[in-house]
Scaffold this active site. Structure first.
Site, PDB file in Angstrom:
ATOM      1  N   HIS A 306       0.845  -1.189   0.000  1.00 58.03           N
ATOM      2  CA  HIS A 306       0.000   0.000   0.000  1.00 58.03           C
ATOM      3  C   HIS A 306       0.876   1.232   0.000  1.00 58.03           C
ATOM      4  O   HIS A 306       1.926   1.244   0.637  1.00 58.03           O
ATOM      5  CB  HIS A 306      -0.903   0.025   1.246  1.00 58.03           C
ATOM      6  CG  HIS A 306      -2.063   0.940   1.104  1.00 58.03           C
ATOM      7  ND1 HIS A 306      -1.983   2.286   1.368  1.00 58.03           N
ATOM      8  CD2 HIS A 306      -3.332   0.697   0.689  1.00 58.03           C
ATOM      9  CE1 HIS A 306      -3.162   2.837   1.135  1.00 58.03           C
ATOM     10  NE2 HIS A 306      -4.002   1.903   0.721  1.00 58.03           N
ATOM     11  N   ASP A 363      -8.043  -5.392  -0.137  1.00 59.08           N
ATOM     12  CA  ASP A 363      -8.485  -6.253  -1.232  1.00 59.08           C
ATOM     13  C   ASP A 363      -8.115  -7.716  -1.035  1.00 59.08           C
ATOM     14  O   ASP A 363      -8.554  -8.568  -1.803  1.00 59.08           O
ATOM     15  CB  ASP A 363      -7.877  -5.756  -2.557  1.00 59.08           C
ATOM     16  CG  ASP A 363      -8.435  -4.400  -2.948  1.00 59.08           C
ATOM     17  OD1 ASP A 363      -9.656  -4.228  -2.842  1.00 59.08           O
ATOM     18  OD2 ASP A 363      -7.651  -3.516  -3.340  1.00 59.08           O
TER      19      ASP A 363
HETATM   20  N1  CMC Z   1       3.985  -7.594  -4.803  1.00 60.30           N
HETATM   21  C1  CMC Z   1       5.333  -7.546  -4.966  1.00 60.30           C
HETATM   22  N2  CMC Z   1       6.095  -6.473  -4.765  1.00 60.30           N
HETATM   23  C2  CMC Z   1       5.472  -5.365  -4.351  1.00 60.30           C
HETATM   24  C3  CMC Z   1       4.094  -5.325  -4.152  1.00 60.30           C
HETATM   25  C4  CMC Z   1       3.340  -6.490  -4.391  1.00 60.30           C
HETATM   26  N3  CMC Z   1       2.013  -6.499  -4.222  1.00 60.30           N
HETATM   27  N4  CMC Z   1       3.745  -4.086  -3.747  1.00 60.30           N
HETATM   28  C5  CMC Z   1       4.866  -3.364  -3.690  1.00 60.30           C
HETATM   29  N5  CMC Z   1       5.929  -4.141  -4.045  1.00 60.30           N
HETATM   30  C6  CMC Z   1       7.345  -3.748  -4.067  1.00 60.30           C
HETATM   31  C7  CMC Z   1       7.670  -2.829  -5.233  1.00 60.30           C
HETATM   32  O1  CMC Z   1       8.023  -3.575  -6.370  1.00 60.30           O
HETATM   33  C8  CMC Z   1       8.779  -2.015  -4.664  1.00 60.30           C
HETATM   34  O2  CMC Z   1       9.947  -2.830  -4.691  1.00 60.30           O
HETATM   35  P1  CMC Z   1      11.428  -2.159  -4.885  1.00 60.30           P
HETATM   36  O3  CMC Z   1      11.619  -1.267  -3.685  1.00 60.30           O
HETATM   37  O4  CMC Z   1      12.346  -3.319  -4.923  1.00 60.30           O
HETATM   38  O5  CMC Z   1      11.364  -1.417  -6.165  1.00 60.30           O
HETATM   39  C9  CMC Z   1       8.404  -1.843  -3.194  1.00 60.30           C
HETATM   40  O6  CMC Z   1       7.589  -2.968  -2.897  1.00 60.30           O
HETATM   41  C10 CMC Z   1       7.661  -0.571  -2.901  1.00 60.30           C
HETATM   42  O7  CMC Z   1       6.459  -0.577  -3.618  1.00 60.30           O
HETATM   43  P2  CMC Z   1       5.971   0.604  -4.542  1.00 60.30           P
HETATM   44  O8  CMC Z   1       5.760   0.097  -5.915  1.00 60.30           O
HETATM   45  O9  CMC Z   1       6.814   1.802  -4.335  1.00 60.30           O
HETATM   46  O10 CMC Z   1       4.568   0.913  -3.907  1.00 60.30           O
HETATM   47  P3  CMC Z   1       3.547   1.955  -4.446  1.00 60.30           P
HETATM   48  O11 CMC Z   1       3.190   2.801  -3.313  1.00 60.30           O
HETATM   49  O12 CMC Z   1       4.001   2.637  -5.665  1.00 60.30           O
HETATM   50  O13 CMC Z   1       2.327   1.026  -4.888  1.00 60.30           O
HETATM   51  C11 CMC Z   1       0.570  -0.511  -4.671  1.00 60.30           C
HETATM   52  C12 CMC Z   1       1.335   0.626  -4.015  1.00 60.30           C
HETATM   53  C13 CMC Z   1      -0.667  -0.782  -3.835  1.00 60.30           C
HETATM   54  C14 CMC Z   1       0.114  -0.087  -6.070  1.00 60.30           C
HETATM   55  C15 CMC Z   1       1.466  -1.745  -4.732  1.00 60.30           C
HETATM   56  O14 CMC Z   1       1.790  -2.173  -3.435  1.00 60.30           O
HETATM   57  C16 CMC Z   1       0.808  -2.893  -5.502  1.00 60.30           C
HETATM   58  O15 CMC Z   1       0.911  -2.959  -6.724  1.00 60.30           O
HETATM   59  N6  CMC Z   1       0.094  -3.832  -4.796  1.00 60.30           N
HETATM   60  C17 CMC Z   1      -0.670  -4.833  -5.473  1.00 60.30           C
HETATM   61  C18 CMC Z   1      -1.969  -4.256  -5.994  1.00 60.30           C
HETATM   62  C19 CMC Z   1      -2.950  -4.040  -4.868  1.00 60.30           C
HETATM   63  O16 CMC Z   1      -3.149  -4.889  -4.023  1.00 60.30           O
HETATM   64  N7  CMC Z   1      -3.629  -2.889  -4.905  1.00 60.30           N
HETATM   65  C20 CMC Z   1      -4.633  -2.529  -3.895  1.00 60.30           C
HETATM   66  C21 CMC Z   1      -4.170  -1.395  -3.048  1.00 60.30           C
HETATM   67  S1  CMC Z   1      -5.131  -1.149  -1.548  1.00 60.30           S
HETATM   68  C22 CMC Z   1      -6.737  -0.779  -1.964  1.00 60.30           C
HETATM   69  C23 CMC Z   1      -6.936   0.118  -3.104  1.00 60.30           C
HETATM   70  O17 CMC Z   1      -6.376   1.189  -3.195  1.00 60.30           O
HETATM   71  O18 CMC Z   1      -7.710  -0.283  -3.968  1.00 60.30           O
END
Ligand code: CMC
Length: 428
Positions: A306, A363
């Site tokens: 998140h 989710d």
């Molecule tokens: N699986 C694997 N790696 C992950 C995941 C995941 N679900 N989420 C984050 N990471 C990694 C990401 O690759 C990054 O790694 P590194 O530092 O090596 O580059 C690190 O964790 C930090 O993540 P981020 O991409 O900077 O996080 P963000 O704030 O940009 O994105 C997110 C947040 C929710 C889009 C992301 O965590 C994600 O894609 N999660 C899966 C999709 C999901 O469950 N979405 C629902 C969010 S909550 C309810 C809503 O808003 O609908």
């Protein structure tokens, strides 16, 4: 005493005002930076930028705290109904008996769709994505309620809000019925908000769906847990569209489009698809974890991670516990719940997830609960949207009423080519 932060650059200095939130978080106000220093701030994806001041929802992502209008989410689990929470978010305080009765009546009076809108369902392909239908139909409400395109007083606004909150259920249920080739079931004003939705989804003309109070309560809880989450992607979208003075219907329709994405609300669909694949033997939980960590793979562990929570999402914690309670009471056993728990256990013991503070989000468990109610996977994000609508409306109103709000129009750092000349076709 006003507080400031100093920024120095190449011998020049500016003092920037620092503002403190009710909960003590500090924000540097950079709005005058360009005028004073000729520079903008770069904050890719607005990860560290507050786009407004808001009184609606508070999140402490480090501690896993979520409050609606100051009330901890945990206090909203057992007692209130969704309509009460919708009012709380939109109008800023818990409704008294009269206010709640009037709002509920407003919802009941607005649950039918205009016949012109209802007929449009017949021309939509049966396999159309329900989120596409939802967005189109919410926007279409603007065609049928043109008197509410500009809401100049609270009463008019309350009518527009009630129409949206009431009709969104009807639209959602009609899109499901259409996809199954089933006759449309009209709303029943005698039923409560969630029961009415279940009735429109599952009754048939010759047999009323028997509403299990356990299921009704669980749906009510799901809607409450999704009702607002401050400046998430869809809410920021609603604010952006609304900031151009676009009407409430158009702004919320745009919110649905943003929510549809798998990184946002669409994640609840992806989670269950992944769990189903594991259940069918096509994938192992350990393999999911390995792929999620592999930077060469596009795979993500949906339902994990998140932008704001660096701790367990309090909504996921509640849903995880409620799954157990509901499944026991309605005597359902879903292997997907065991698989989800196994995945959670593996992830929370893995340094990749621990180091990055990736925990289950809302989710991760919501889809399993919606499945137990008989709601098909492609309707999960629609249910999220029904729940989130009061939040979108509350933010639209807050911005609309805020004299300091201006059109949202970010800057960019241009990295394209410098001025170049147009080349005629034969010279390219
Ligand atoms: N699986 C694997 N790696 C992950 C995941 C995941 N679900 N989420 C984050 N990471 C990694 C990401 O690759 C990054 O790694 P590194 O530092 O090596 O580059 C690190 O964790 C930090 O993540 P981020 O991409 O900077 O996080 P963000 O704030 O940009 O994105 C997110 C947040 C929710 C889009 C992301 O965590 C994600 O894609 N999660 C899966 C999709 C999901 O469950 N979405 C629902 C969010 S909550 C309810 C809503 O808003 O609908």
């Amino acid at each position: 005493m006003s507080r400031t932060a100093k920024l120095t650059f190449e011998g020049r200095e500016i003092e920037l005002p620092v503002e403190e939130s009710t909960e003590g978080e500090l924000a540097v106000d950079v709005s005058k930076l360009r005028d004073a220093m000729g520079m903008v701030t770069l904050d890719q994806s607005l990860a560290n930028t507050a786009i407004c001041r808001s009184e609606i929802t508070f999140i402490d992502g480090d501690q896993g705290i979520l409050r609606y209008r100051g009330i901890p989410i945990e206090q909203l689990v057992d007692r209130p109904n969704f309509v009460e929470i919708a009012w709380l978010l939109i109008f800023g305080h818990l409704p008294n008996r009269d206010e709640l009765a009037a709002f509920s009546e407003n919802l009941s009076n607005n649950q039918l769709l205009h016949e012109g809108l209802r007929h449009q369902f017949q021309h939509i392909p049966v396999d159309a994505p329900p989120m596409a239908i939802l967005s189109a139909m919410l926007n279409n409400l603007a065609c049928f309620h043109q008197e509410l395109l500009s809401v100049d007083d609270t009463e008019q606004f309350a009518h527009a809000a009630a129409r949206l909150i009431s009709k969104v259920r009807t639209i959602a249920a009609f899109s499901y019925r259409r996809s199954r080739g089933l006759p449309i079931i009209h709303p029943d004003p005698a039923l409560r908000y969630c029961a009415n939705f279940l009735h429109m989804m599952f009754s048939v003309p010759y047999r009323h769906y028997v509403i299990d109070p356990e299921i009704e309560d669980a749906l009510n809880l799901i809607f409450i847990l999704h009702a607002d989450h401050e400046q998430n992607c869809s809410t920021a979208t609603v604010r952006t569209v609304g900031s151009a003075r676009a009407n409430l219907f158009a702004s919320c329709a745009a919110g649905v489009c943003a929510l549809w994405g798998p990184l946002h609300g669409g994640a609840n669909v992806e989670v269950v698809r992944m769990l189903e694949e594991i259940a069918a033997g096509g994938l192992q939980p350990e393999e999911c974890i390995r792929m999620a960590k592999d930077k060469q793979s596009n795979f993500r562990l949906y339902g994990f991670g998140h932008r704001v929570y660096k701790n367990y999402d309090p909504r996921a914690k509640i849903l995880r516990d409620v799954c157990d309670r509901v499944f026991t009471r309605i005597q359902v056993r879903d292997p997907l719940l065991d698989i989800a728990r196994k995945l959670e256990e593996l992830a929370l013991a893995d340094s990749y997830f621990v180091d990055r503070k990736l925990y289950p989000n809302v989710d991760f468990y919501s889809g399993i609960l919606l499945r137990a109610m008989g709601i098909p996977t492609n309707m999960f994000t629609v249910c999220f949207a029904i729940g989130r609508l009061p939040g979108w409306i509350a933010h639209w109103k807050e911005q609309h009423d805020d004299p300091a709000s201006r059109i949202i129009r970010p800057r960019q750092v241009y990295i394209g080519v410098k001025q170049t000349d147009y080349a005629p076709m034969n010279e390219r």
